[in-house]
Design a protein around this motif. Structure first.
Motif, short mmCIF file in Angstrom:
data_model
loop_
_atom_site.label_atom_id
_atom_site.label_comp_id
_atom_site.label_asym_id
_atom_site.label_seq_id
_atom_site.Cartn_x
_atom_site.Cartn_y
_atom_site.Cartn_z
N ASP A 159 0.89 -1.20 0.08
CA ASP A 159 -0.11 -0.08 0.12
C ASP A 159 0.81 1.34 -0.08
O ASP A 159 0.47 2.36 -0.70
N ASN A 160 2.14 1.03 0.48
CA ASN A 160 2.93 2.44 0.75
C ASN A 160 4.30 2.38 0.14
O ASN A 160 5.06 3.08 0.53
N GLU A 161 4.61 1.06 -0.48
CA GLU A 161 5.75 1.02 -1.05
C GLU A 161 5.99 0.62 -2.60
O GLU A 161 5.31 0.24 -3.14
N PHE A 162 6.94 1.53 -3.35
CA PHE A 162 7.10 1.53 -4.79
C PHE A 162 8.65 1.03 -4.81
O PHE A 162 9.38 1.50 -4.33
N ILE A 163 8.63 0.24 -5.94
CA ILE A 163 10.01 -0.02 -6.61
C ILE A 163 10.36 0.31 -8.03
O ILE A 163 9.39 0.42 -8.88
N LEU A 180 13.83 1.97 -4.06
CA LEU A 180 12.67 1.93 -3.37
C LEU A 180 12.29 2.84 -2.47
O LEU A 180 13.15 3.33 -1.59
N GLU A 181 10.88 3.24 -2.37
CA GLU A 181 10.41 4.44 -1.76
C GLU A 181 9.44 3.81 -0.76
O GLU A 181 8.41 3.26 -1.41
N ASP A 186 1.13 9.57 2.60
CA ASP A 186 1.18 10.28 1.60
C ASP A 186 2.68 11.18 1.64
O ASP A 186 2.82 11.98 0.76
N LYS A 187 3.33 10.93 2.66
CA LYS A 187 4.51 11.69 2.94
C LYS A 187 5.75 10.62 2.83
O LYS A 187 5.62 9.55 3.42
N LEU A 188 6.84 11.15 1.94
CA LEU A 188 8.23 10.16 1.81
C LEU A 188 8.71 9.88 3.20
O LEU A 188 9.05 10.83 3.81
N VAL A 216 13.87 10.58 5.82
CA VAL A 216 13.35 11.72 5.78
C VAL A 216 12.89 11.99 7.02
O VAL A 216 12.11 11.35 7.89
N GLY A 217 13.45 13.42 7.60
CA GLY A 217 13.06 13.73 9.10
C GLY A 217 12.61 15.20 9.17
O GLY A 217 12.65 15.75 8.13
N VAL A 218 11.99 15.51 10.36
CA VAL A 218 11.30 16.66 10.23
C VAL A 218 12.54 17.83 10.51
O VAL A 218 12.07 19.06 9.61
N GLU A 219 13.37 17.62 11.06
CA GLU A 219 14.45 18.54 11.29
C GLU A 219 15.54 18.53 10.30
O GLU A 219 16.38 19.44 9.94
#
Length: 362
Positions: A159-163, A180-181, A186-188, A216-219
């Motif tokens: 549902d949330n992984e793409f290659i 692979l993402e 809806d956010k990476l 990917v982090g907030v800061e």
């Protein structure tokens, strides 16, 4: 209970079809050898690999052109029966045209079952061997050169992984330009990339080369790098292969399971797989339709002799193959339902068969 006439026609039906295969397949092999001999010598292909390739080529070639071979063989021997006035003698004895057609339909049933089983189990393996040889020895750019623009493979594996991979080498089980993402709402969340990724059959793991993982982090983003890294992923090796290639090489059970898995993932390429699946059933059915058309066209004694019947037969056979290919491509590239597109040639030529049969009875 088969009569003497039934056995006579059935024997001619099967024998002529076998002879037609034995005549055309060597011609196909000779043409293929003449086209590829320079590449084979240049790449020093082992003789055993060439022999195995031409076994796969024979199965692949015969399955692809089976409708033409069948149609021409029925036209040929039925025209000979008509020219020898054997059909007139048979019908004059009180046998109806429908009854005369029975041994033809028995022959079509035998060939249909044979082609059906081949399509389920033998043709997929031969398709894989046929393509593997071409990728390994006959293409300068390997898989990438062979597949052209269709090499790039995108897959949604959950549902949330793409290659994504740029190309895949079937011999070394290695994919190139892998990524692979993974998304969360809806956010990476993170992205993994590698210049190549190799399958390890011994422990069912993958080895990534020039590995990079960006979290990917907030800061700020966190980046991991390694020249080589082993990992276990929840996608199969088949997910890295080009769409048509993998569909053609799966047996019936595996293809059904693969289609179910792709449907659950919401794959946009599902029509490609469905076309391959439905053709396994539609091609054997075409044996009956083409047999009826061939008998209806060639059972009359014509002034031009067998040449006229053969000319009509060749035109109809190539028309059938042409429409079969066209509608198959339309199903893959457009929104036309795959089942309708695959069966449309059979439906159209089935209507033609009924029309010609009614005329022939008169």
């Amino acid at each position: 209970m088969l009569t003497i006439i039934d056995k006579y026609i059935l024997k001619r039906y099967l024998a002529t079809f076998a002879v037609m295969l034995l005549l055309f397949i060597p011609i196909g092999i000779v043409i293929d050898v003449s086209e590829k001999i320079n590449k084979m010598l240049e790449n020093k292909v082992p003789f055993i690999d060439v022999a195995i390739y031409y076994y796969h080529f024979t199965v692949y070639f015969a399955n692809m052109l089976f409708p033409i071979f069948l149609f021409l063989s029925v036209i040929w021997f039925t025209s000979k029966l008509a020219n020898n006035t054997e059909i007139i003698a048979i019908l004059s004895s009180g046998i109806s045209f429908t009854r005369f057609l029975r041994p033809y339909l028995i022959g079509a049933s035998i060939i249909s079952v044979f082609v059906l089983l081949m399509g389920f189990f033998i043709v997929p393996a031969s398709s894989e061997g046929f393509n593997n040889f071409r990728y390994t020895y006959l293409r300068t750019g390997g898989m990438q050169d062979m597949m052209g623009d269709n090499t790039d493979v995108y897959r949604q594996i959950s549902d949330n992984e793409f290659i994504y991979v740029n190309s895949f080498n079937t011999e070394t089980k290695t994919a190139f330009n892998f990524s692979l993402e993974k998304f969360k709402k809806d956010k990476l969340e993170y992205k993994i990339t590698a210049s190549r990724i190799k399958w390890n059959p011994k422990d069912s793991t993958y080895t990534m080369y020039d590995y990079t993982k960006r979290i990917v982090g907030v800061e700020g983003d966190k980046i991991e790098k390694a020249p080589e890294k082993k990992a276990v992923f929840n996608f199969d090796l088949e997910d890295l292969t080009p769409v048509v290639y993998i569909a053609e090489t799966l047996s019936l059970g595996k293809l059904n399971a693969f289609i179910d898995k792709e449907k659950s993932r919401g794959s946009s390429n599902i029509n490609v797989y469905l076309v391959v699946l439905y053709k396994k059933f539609s091609i054997p059915v075409s044996a009956f339709i083409l047999t009826v058309i061939a008998v209806a066209v060639s059972s009359m004694k014509r002034r031009g002799g067998m040449g006229v019947n053969l000319a009509i037969g060749i035109a109809l056979a190539f028309a059938f193959v042409f429409f079969d290919k066209i509608f198959g491509v339309l199903a893959e590239k457009s929104s036309i339902p795959a089942m309708l597109a695959v069966w449309l040639p059979n439906i159209a030529f089935g209507i033609l068969a009924i029309y010609l049969l009614r005329n022939a009875k008169r």
